[in-house]
Design a protein around this motif. Structure first.
Motif, short mmCIF file in Angstrom:
data_model
loop_
_atom_site.label_atom_id
_atom_site.label_comp_id
_atom_site.label_asym_id
_atom_site.label_seq_id
_atom_site.Cartn_x
_atom_site.Cartn_y
_atom_site.Cartn_z
N ARG A 95 6.11 60.58 42.68
CA ARG A 95 5.18 59.65 43.32
C ARG A 95 5.19 58.29 42.63
O ARG A 95 4.99 57.26 43.28
CB ARG A 95 3.77 60.26 43.33
CG ARG A 95 3.64 61.48 44.24
CD ARG A 95 2.27 62.08 44.17
NE ARG A 95 1.25 61.18 44.71
CZ ARG A 95 -0.06 61.35 44.57
NH1 ARG A 95 -0.51 62.40 43.86
NH2 ARG A 95 -0.91 60.50 45.09
N ASN A 96 5.44 58.27 41.33
CA ASN A 96 5.63 56.99 40.65
C ASN A 96 6.86 56.27 41.20
O ASN A 96 6.83 55.06 41.44
CB ASN A 96 5.78 57.20 39.14
CG ASN A 96 4.48 57.03 38.38
OD1 ASN A 96 4.02 55.92 38.16
ND2 ASN A 96 3.88 58.14 37.99
N LEU A 97 7.95 57.01 41.40
CA LEU A 97 9.17 56.40 41.91
C LEU A 97 8.95 55.79 43.29
O LEU A 97 9.49 54.72 43.61
CB LEU A 97 10.28 57.45 41.99
CG LEU A 97 10.90 57.89 40.67
CD1 LEU A 97 11.81 59.09 40.88
CD2 LEU A 97 11.69 56.74 40.03
N LEU A 98 8.17 56.47 44.12
CA LEU A 98 7.98 56.03 45.50
C LEU A 98 6.88 54.99 45.65
O LEU A 98 6.70 54.44 46.74
CB LEU A 98 7.69 57.24 46.40
CG LEU A 98 8.87 58.19 46.59
CD1 LEU A 98 8.43 59.45 47.31
CD2 LEU A 98 9.99 57.50 47.36
N TYR A 99 6.14 54.72 44.56
CA TYR A 99 5.07 53.74 44.65
C TYR A 99 5.69 52.35 44.89
O TYR A 99 6.48 51.85 44.12
CB TYR A 99 4.24 53.72 43.36
CG TYR A 99 3.01 52.85 43.46
CD1 TYR A 99 1.81 53.37 43.92
CD2 TYR A 99 3.06 51.50 43.11
CE1 TYR A 99 0.68 52.57 44.03
CE2 TYR A 99 1.94 50.69 43.21
CZ TYR A 99 0.75 51.24 43.68
OH TYR A 99 -0.37 50.44 43.78
N GLY A 100 5.36 51.74 45.99
CA GLY A 100 5.90 50.43 46.33
C GLY A 100 7.17 50.48 47.14
O GLY A 100 7.63 49.44 47.64
N ALA A 101 7.77 51.69 47.30
CA ALA A 101 8.97 51.82 48.13
C ALA A 101 8.58 51.84 49.60
O ALA A 101 7.55 52.39 49.98
CB ALA A 101 9.71 53.10 47.77
N LYS A 102 9.42 51.26 50.46
CA LYS A 102 9.13 51.21 51.88
C LYS A 102 9.40 52.55 52.55
O LYS A 102 8.83 52.86 53.60
CB LYS A 102 9.96 50.12 52.53
CG LYS A 102 9.61 48.72 52.03
CD LYS A 102 10.50 47.65 52.66
CE LYS A 102 10.16 46.27 52.12
NZ LYS A 102 11.05 45.23 52.67
N SER A 103 10.29 53.35 51.96
CA SER A 103 10.62 54.67 52.50
C SER A 103 11.25 55.50 51.40
O SER A 103 11.42 55.02 50.27
CB SER A 103 11.57 54.54 53.70
OG SER A 103 12.86 54.16 53.24
#
Length: 353
Positions: A95-103
């Motif tokens: 979830r840290n990795l995906l924070y701020g990712a568009k997809s």
């Protein structure tokens, strides 16, 4: 893709002046404490508004004080990795990795690039310093930036954790196809990672060019180059002598020897040879323990302000540097064109793929 920086800014009693055009790859923003390195990154990131100047990434204007342009950080497509990982403690690694990712697009490739597969369900508090920095780097890259800024990302880690991270940083440099500005004051880090170096001192840009050129001190005053003078050489692994435990390297057609097994046949390495670890002789030394002795030609002699001098040397088109005393310069009668033998006492090694 390129980055244009032309800024003037007052800080800590100094005036920072930088005018540079940076191409792709990893550019080290290098220099001593207080040189203005982090200020440059903060201006590019939008965390500081410069007194005057302009910053463009791939032709897109981020800052132009004359035209009144100042994009906020969130609109710059610039990602920053700081000294501390700054992960969200209540979120898992995934979830840290995906924070701020568009997809989720690109997540699998990023996990593979940074070796994060075994960490995805872990909490940040259970990670080592090196693991946490890899997660922070992955999070930054998944935000789809046009430019990556790294502010001394290894300075808070011990030597073992630094060496753990270096291969990942090298893969990022070689595979991400993203311009990277990397702040550091560590000579070994810069020699191992940088494609080019922006050298700052006292708020002024002293040099910008390929790492081998800048470390050789080309176009720089002796009082600057003597602190960091070194050769940075690209070599390949030609073999391994199991009996003596030595790796054979090739510098062009010349063999060099390293203790231990440095890698697989054909792999490329980058060598950093500090100018202080090079001895010079008028005749080929015999009966000494040093294994690496190269015929060289003097290119230039630069006297320093103290007792020392820097000697620029050529070996079949490869630049070497030696730091010796002025007395030794006189005793050897050193001048451009003189042929000598260089004895390499130690070499720092970094993998290059």
């Amino acid at each position: 893709m390129n980055v244009e920086i032309d800024i003037t800014h007052g800080f800590d009693g100094l005036t920072l002046r930088v005018e540079a055009e940076v191409k792709g790859g990893l550019t080290a923003v290098f220099g001593p404490s207080g040189a203005g390195k982090t200020t440059v990154l903060n201006i590019v990131a939008g965390l500081i508004r410069p007194d005057a100047g302009r910053v463009c990434v791939n032709g897109r204007v981020l800052v132009d004080t004359g035209a009144g342009v100042f994009l906020p950080p969130a609109k710059r497509r610039v990602a920053v990795v700081f000294q501390e990982a700054r992960l969200f403690p209540h979120l898992s690694v995934e979830r840290n990795l995906l924070y701020g990712a568009k997809s989720r697009d690109g997540l699998a490739d990023m996990v593979d690039l940074l070796g994060l597969g075994a960490l995805m369900t872990r909490a940040p508090g259970t990670l080592s310093g090196g693991e946490a920095q890899r997660v922070a780097l992955g999070r930054a890259l998944l935000s789809d930036p046009e430019l990556l800024l790294m502010d001394e990302p290894l300075s808070a880690l011990d030597r073992a954790r630094k060496q753990e991270l270096m291969p990942y940083f090298e893969r990022l440099r070689d595979e991400a196809r993203l311009p990277i500005l990397y702040v550091s004051h560590d000579v070994e880090e810069v020699a191992q990672l940088a494609d080019q170096v922006m050298l700052l001192r006292g708020g002024q840009m002293q040099a910008l060019g390929p790492v081998a050129q800048v470390f050789a001190g080309e176009g720089m005053a002796p009082e600057i180059s003597r602190d960091m003078a070194a050769a940075v050489l690209e070599v390949s692994i030609a073999g391994y002598d199991a009996r003596d435990g030595l790796t054979e390297l090739r510098l062009g057609g010349t063999p060099l020897w390293l203790p231990g097994q440095a890698g697989e046949l054909g792999h490329r390495l980058r060598l950093r040879i500090d100018a202080r670890d090079v001895m010079l002789s008028e005749t080929e030394p015999q009966g000494i323990s040093a294994l690496n002795i190269l015929p060289v030609t003097v290119r230039e002699v630069r006297a320093g302000p103290g007792s020392g001098a820097l000697v620029a040397l050529d070996h079949d088109g490869h630049r070497l540097m030696a730091r010796i005393t002025k007395r030794s310069v006189r005793r050897l009668g050193l001048e451009p064109g003189k042929r000598l033998f260089a004895v390499l006492k130690t070499m720092a090694v970094a993998a290059r793929g």
